[in-house]
Design a protein around this motif. Structure first.
Motif, PDB file in Angstrom:
ATOM      1  N   GLY A   1       0.821  -1.207   0.000  1.00 54.33           N
ATOM      2  CA  GLY A   1       0.000   0.000   0.000  1.00 54.33           C
ATOM      3  C   GLY A   1       0.853   1.255   0.000  1.00 54.33           C
ATOM      4  O   GLY A   1       0.552   2.229  -0.702  1.00 54.33           O
ATOM      5  N   VAL A   2       1.932   1.250   0.814  1.00 58.20           N
ATOM      6  CA  VAL A   2       2.800   2.427   0.862  1.00 58.20           C
ATOM      7  C   VAL A   2       3.444   2.657  -0.496  1.00 58.20           C
ATOM      8  O   VAL A   2       3.537   3.788  -0.986  1.00 58.20           O
ATOM      9  N   ALA A   3       3.900   1.532  -1.125  1.00 58.97           N
ATOM     10  CA  ALA A   3       4.509   1.671  -2.461  1.00 58.97           C
ATOM     11  C   ALA A   3       3.506   2.253  -3.452  1.00 58.97           C
ATOM     12  O   ALA A   3       3.839   3.115  -4.274  1.00 58.97           O
ATOM     13  N   HIS A   4       2.239   1.791  -3.323  1.00 58.37           N
ATOM     14  CA  HIS A   4       1.208   2.322  -4.224  1.00 58.37           C
ATOM     15  C   HIS A   4       0.949   3.800  -3.929  1.00 58.37           C
ATOM     16  O   HIS A   4       0.815   4.602  -4.869  1.00 58.37           O
ATOM     17  N   GLU A   5       0.908   4.150  -2.643  1.00 52.16           N
ATOM     18  CA  GLU A   5       0.668   5.535  -2.275  1.00 52.16           C
ATOM     19  C   GLU A   5       1.794   6.432  -2.763  1.00 52.16           C
ATOM     20  O   GLU A   5       1.574   7.594  -3.098  1.00 52.16           O
ATOM     21  N   ILE A   6       3.021   5.896  -2.753  1.00 47.86           N
ATOM     22  CA  ILE A   6       4.147   6.697  -3.241  1.00 47.86           C
ATOM     23  C   ILE A   6       4.176   6.720  -4.761  1.00 47.86           C
ATOM     24  O   ILE A   6       4.469   7.743  -5.395  1.00 47.86           O
ATOM     25  N   ASN A   7       3.823   5.581  -5.378  1.00 44.30           N
ATOM     26  CA  ASN A   7       3.887   5.495  -6.847  1.00 44.30           C
ATOM     27  C   ASN A   7       2.900   6.448  -7.519  1.00 44.30           C
ATOM     28  O   ASN A   7       3.185   7.015  -8.572  1.00 44.30           O
ATOM     29  N   ASN A   8       1.714   6.571  -6.938  1.00 46.31           N
ATOM     30  CA  ASN A   8       0.705   7.453  -7.544  1.00 46.31           C
ATOM     31  C   ASN A   8       1.209   8.873  -7.701  1.00 46.31           C
ATOM     32  O   ASN A   8       1.222   9.418  -8.802  1.00 46.31           O
ATOM     33  N   PRO A   9       1.633   9.541  -6.626  1.00 49.47           N
ATOM     34  CA  PRO A   9       2.137  10.916  -6.821  1.00 49.47           C
ATOM     35  C   PRO A   9       3.417  10.946  -7.636  1.00 49.47           C
ATOM     36  O   PRO A   9       3.617  11.870  -8.421  1.00 49.47           O
ATOM     37  N   VAL A  10       4.267   9.904  -7.462  1.00 55.33           N
ATOM     38  CA  VAL A  10       5.500   9.899  -8.253  1.00 55.33           C
ATOM     39  C   VAL A  10       5.168   9.782  -9.738  1.00 55.33           C
ATOM     40  O   VAL A  10       5.799  10.412 -10.612  1.00 55.33           O
ATOM     41  N   GLY A  11       4.090   8.954 -10.056  1.00 60.41           N
ATOM     42  CA  GLY A  11       3.705   8.758 -11.460  1.00 60.41           C
ATOM     43  C   GLY A  11       3.216  10.043 -12.101  1.00 60.41           C
ATOM     44  O   GLY A  11       3.681  10.431 -13.200  1.00 60.41           O
ATOM     45  N   PHE A  12       2.269  10.740 -11.375  1.00 62.09           N
ATOM     46  CA  PHE A  12       1.779  11.954 -12.059  1.00 62.09           C
ATOM     47  C   PHE A  12       2.781  13.081 -11.996  1.00 62.09           C
ATOM     48  O   PHE A  12       2.801  13.951 -12.843  1.00 62.09           O
ATOM     49  N   VAL A  13       3.682  13.055 -10.989  1.00 65.16           N
ATOM     50  CA  VAL A  13       4.748  14.062 -10.993  1.00 65.16           C
ATOM     51  C   VAL A  13       5.671  13.834 -12.183  1.00 65.16           C
ATOM     52  O   VAL A  13       6.094  14.771 -12.882  1.00 65.16           O
ATOM     53  N   GLY A  14       5.959  12.511 -12.487  1.00 65.52           N
ATOM     54  CA  GLY A  14       6.808  12.209 -13.634  1.00 65.52           C
ATOM     55  C   GLY A  14       6.146  12.635 -14.954  1.00 65.52           C
ATOM     56  O   GLY A  14       6.800  13.172 -15.858  1.00 65.52           O
ATOM     57  N   SER A  15       4.791  12.379 -15.026  1.00 64.44           N
ATOM     58  CA  SER A  15       4.058  12.805 -16.223  1.00 64.44           C
ATOM     59  C   SER A  15       4.091  14.323 -16.365  1.00 64.44           C
ATOM     60  O   SER A  15       4.279  14.851 -17.474  1.00 64.44           O
ATOM     61  N   ASN A  16       3.892  15.000 -15.238  1.00 68.40           N
ATOM     62  CA  ASN A  16       3.937  16.462 -15.286  1.00 68.40           C
ATOM     63  C   ASN A  16       5.303  16.955 -15.737  1.00 68.40           C
ATOM     64  O   ASN A  16       5.420  17.919 -16.497  1.00 68.40           O
ATOM     65  N   ILE A  17       6.353  16.310 -15.223  1.00 64.97           N
ATOM     66  CA  ILE A  17       7.712  16.723 -15.616  1.00 64.97           C
ATOM     67  C   ILE A  17       7.922  16.497 -17.109  1.00 64.97           C
ATOM     68  O   ILE A  17       8.545  17.309 -17.808  1.00 64.97           O
ATOM     69  N   SER A  18       7.336  15.364 -17.655  1.00 67.87           N
ATOM     70  CA  SER A  18       7.469  15.117 -19.114  1.00 67.87           C
ATOM     71  C   SER A  18       6.783  16.223 -19.919  1.00 67.87           C
ATOM     72  O   SER A  18       7.333  16.732 -20.911  1.00 67.87           O
ATOM     73  N   THR A  19       5.560  16.597 -19.473  1.00 66.26           N
ATOM     74  CA  THR A  19       4.826  17.682 -20.156  1.00 66.26           C
ATOM     75  C   THR A  19       5.579  18.999 -20.058  1.00 66.26           C
ATOM     76  O   THR A  19       5.712  19.754 -21.025  1.00 66.26           O
ATOM     77  N   LEU A  20       6.094  19.253 -18.824  1.00 66.42           N
ATOM     78  CA  LEU A  20       6.858  20.485 -18.639  1.00 66.42           C
ATOM     79  C   LEU A  20       8.107  20.476 -19.511  1.00 66.42           C
ATOM     80  O   LEU A  20       8.532  21.532 -20.009  1.00 66.42           O
ATOM     81  N   SER A  21       8.682  19.299 -19.767  1.00 66.56           N
ATOM     82  CA  SER A  21       9.856  19.226 -20.643  1.00 66.56           C
ATOM     83  C   SER A  21       9.490  19.647 -22.065  1.00 66.56           C
ATOM     84  O   SER A  21      10.246  20.362 -22.760  1.00 66.56           O
ATOM     85  N   ASP A  22       8.275  19.189 -22.556  1.00 62.28           N
ATOM     86  CA  ASP A  22       7.828  19.615 -23.888  1.00 62.28           C
ATOM     87  C   ASP A  22       7.628  21.127 -23.933  1.00 62.28           C
ATOM     88  O   ASP A  22       7.992  21.787 -24.914  1.00 62.28           O
ATOM     89  N   TYR A  23       7.003  21.661 -22.841  1.00 65.72           N
ATOM     90  CA  TYR A  23       6.782  23.092 -22.803  1.00 65.72           C
ATOM     91  C   TYR A  23       8.120  23.840 -22.784  1.00 65.72           C
ATOM     92  O   TYR A  23       8.274  24.870 -23.445  1.00 65.72           O
ATOM     93  N   VAL A  24       9.077  23.347 -22.060  1.00 70.71           N
ATOM     94  CA  VAL A  24      10.396  23.987 -22.020  1.00 70.71           C
ATOM     95  C   VAL A  24      11.050  23.959 -23.401  1.00 70.71           C
ATOM     96  O   VAL A  24      11.662  24.943 -23.843  1.00 70.71           O
ATOM     97  N   ALA A  25      10.860  22.826 -24.190  1.00 76.19           N
ATOM     98  CA  ALA A  25      11.426  22.741 -25.546  1.00 76.19           C
ATOM     99  C   ALA A  25      10.799  23.788 -26.460  1.00 76.19           C
ATOM    100  O   ALA A  25      11.474  24.413 -27.289  1.00 76.19           O
ATOM    101  N   THR A  26       9.462  24.001 -26.268  1.00 77.54           N
ATOM    102  CA  THR A  26       8.774  25.023 -27.082  1.00 77.54           C
ATOM    103  C   THR A  26       9.335  26.410 -26.762  1.00 77.54           C
ATOM    104  O   THR A  26       9.620  27.208 -27.665  1.00 77.54           O
ATOM    105  N   TYR A  27       9.475  26.664 -25.423  1.00 82.91           N
ATOM    106  CA  TYR A  27      10.033  27.966 -25.049  1.00 82.91           C
ATOM    107  C   TYR A  27      11.451  28.125 -25.557  1.00 82.91           C
ATOM    108  O   TYR A  27      11.861  29.200 -26.005  1.00 82.91           O
ATOM    109  N   GLN A  28      12.241  27.076 -25.547  1.00 81.98           N
ATOM    110  CA  GLN A  28      13.621  27.162 -26.035  1.00 81.98           C
ATOM    111  C   GLN A  28      13.640  27.482 -27.545  1.00 81.98           C
ATOM    112  O   GLN A  28      14.459  28.281 -28.025  1.00 81.98           O
TER     113      GLN A  28
END
Length: 552
Positions: free
Chosen positions: A296-323
């Protein structure tokens, strides 16, 4: 001034004898004087009375011849010094005898001592029918009487002095005898004191002479010395036996002390092993809880880690556009000709028109906020794990039990959220002195047990967590709507290794360890339950726990 007993004896006896002799002499002299006075007075009165009766008729008839003959006849008695017959006016009819006595004025004597001339003067009236006609005066020679009295007094005084000397001599001899006996007793007592110090009674006995009280005292003294000698021997034997017993006792004490030290060492080792075993059991229970919470703890940690990773991927695309946009802006700024700058601006416009910059700018803020929230969730779970990992620490600190509930819920949330809803009623309770890790483990055990009890019913249930202050205790109640506990199991619920769970789902130590942790804090853990309806566990921690030493 120190006087010897001999001097005191002689002085005392002589003083008493002198006093008694003085009293005796005074008494004898007084009795003798009284006897002489009485005899002389009686003799004088009798003589003058007889002479009055003899010469009364001759006097009344004025027969001077007969009166003279009577006077001459009575003077033949050598004890009569003189005789005088006279009328009541003092006219002398007849007088004969000692001329000196007749010439001096007449004065009747009452005692012999009043007569200083050796003549006792006496007078008798010549009366008829109470009518006085004349007097007869007679003088008695008392020189021989006074001489005899004087000799008696001299002999008395001589005998008294002789007796006084004899008494003094006897008292001297008696004092010397008593002193010699007492001197022997004194020397014996002196030797007895030395004998008690030296434990040598051979020369202490005193000789016994005679059959009087002093000899009895000497015999009693010798008997006392003999008793002391015997008691010394007995005491010496008892001391020897006591010394032997002391030696034996010391040997036994040493043996018992060595045995006791050995037992204490074994006990310390046993306590050490027991403590290590308790720590191991605590660690095992902790690991069991960690095992149950791990997924359960691994799942609780994985959930925020998963969407944080997705957010970072999206932010990387946005950073490429700004660059890319910043590169085109740099081309525009570096163009040297107007035509080149116009061409670069047109390319920049086309680039911006191909991107939804308004959406990108708004989405960046949302992505960052979501990522921050997810990381906070991860931080809370990690914090809970860190507190849980401190279960084997002895550190005590002031902490709010509501925080323990929140951090524990963060860890077990995934364990509970699919089988029940958790309702919290956390009151405004004060901080209490607790071991945060151990109390967190108690809460974790109670929540996991509540979740398993609800899961066993096959229905979605509810857990109600309540904190409040009751009678000097902070209480934490965890109620569930699970399967409940049979009444026959309630009294064994906190026994070590008692469990009703299927094999592999529990060690049987969770509630036992939780009960021990509650008692370590000076509190208590109780349970109420109705089979088929649910259970309620209450953890009570005292607000002021004097038995638990607070550590920095």
């Amino acid at each position: 001034m120190r006087l010897s007993l001999r001097t005191k004896t002689i002085t005392g006896i002589a003083s008493i004898a002198a006093l008694l002799l003085l009293v005796l002499i005074v008494t004898v002299f007084q009795l003798l004087n009284d006897l002489v006075d009485s005899s002389v007075k009686k003799s004088a009165d009798t003589t003058v009375a007889l002479f009055v009766s003899t010469t009364k008729n001759a006097f009344l008839s004025y027969d001077l011849a007969s009166l003279d003959a009577d006077v001459s006849e009575i003077l033949t008695n050598p004890n009569i010094a003189y005789v005088k017959v006279l009328d009541k006016t003092g006219s002398i009819f007849v007088q004969k005898g000692n001329k000196d006595a007749l010439d001096r004025p007449f004065k009747a004597d009452k005692t012999v001592s009043e007569s200083d001339d050796g003549v006792f003067d006496a007078r008798a009236p010549i009366m008829v029918n109470n009518t006085l006609y004349g007097y007869v005066e007679i003088g008695l020679n008392i020189a021989s009487v006074t001489e005899s009295v004087s000799r008696v007094k001299q002999w008395t005084i001589t005998l008294a002095l002789l007796e006084f000397v004899l008494v003094g001599l006897c008292s001297y001899l008696l004092g010397s005898y008593l002193m010699s006996q007492l001197q022997q007793l004194r020397e014996g007592a002196k030797h007895l004191g030395e004998a008690i110090e030296n434990n040598n009674y051979r020369d202490v006995f005193v000789p016994v002479r005679g059959k009087d009280e002093l000899s009895e005292l000497a015999e009693a003294f010798n008997h006392l010395v003999e008793r002391l000698k015997e008691e010394y021997g007995q005491r010496q034997r008892v001391q020897d036996e006591l010394q032997e017993l002391n030696v034996l006792l010391e040997e036994k004490v040493q043996d018992r002390t060595a045995l006791l030290n050995k037992k204490n060492f074994q006990l310390e080792e046993t306590n050490k092993d027991l403590k290590e075993t308790q720590v191991q059991l605590l660690q095992a229970e902790k690991m069991a809880s960690v095992g149950q919470l791990a997924a359960g703890v691994a799942h609780e940690i994985n959930n925020p880690v998963g969407f944080v990773g997705s957010n970072i991927s999206t932010l990387s695309d946005y950073v490429a556009t700004y660059q890319m946009i910043f590169s085109q802006i740099d081309v525009v700024l570096k163009s040297q000709t107007d035509k080149g700058k116009e061409t670069a601006l047109e390319d920049l416009r086309n680039m911006l028109s191909n991107q939804d910059m308004a959406f990108i700018n708004e989405d960046i803020s949302d992505l960052l906020n979501d990522s921050k929230e997810g990381l906070n969730r991860v931080a809370k779970i990690v914090k809970g794990l860190k507190l849980f990992s401190r279960v084997d620490s002895d550190e005590m600190q002031n902490h709010n039990i509501n925080d323990c509930v929140r951090t524990t819920l963060a860890m077990v949330n995934n364990q509970l959220k699919y089988i029940c809803t958790v309702e919290t009623h956390l009151g405004n309770v004060p901080d209490v002195t607790i071991n945060v890790g151990k109390i967190s483990q108690v809460i974790t055990n109670l929540l996991i047990n509540a979740g398993q009890a609800i899961e066993s019913t096959g229905k979605n249930g509810k857990i109600i967590i309540t904190t409040c202050t009751v009678n000097g205790f902070v209480e934490l109640r965890i109620e569930d709507t699970g399967c409940g506990i049979p009444a026959s199991h309630l009294d064994k619920l906190f026994n070590p290794f008692f469990t009703t769970k299927p094999e592999g789902q529990g060690t049987g130590l969770g509630l036992s360890i939780s009960f021990g942790i509650a008692q370590e804090h000076g509190g208590n853990l109780t349970a109420t339950s109705r089979e088929g309806e649910g259970s309620c566990f209450t953890l009570a921690i005292p607000l002021k726990n004097d038995d638990v030493e607070q550590q920095p």
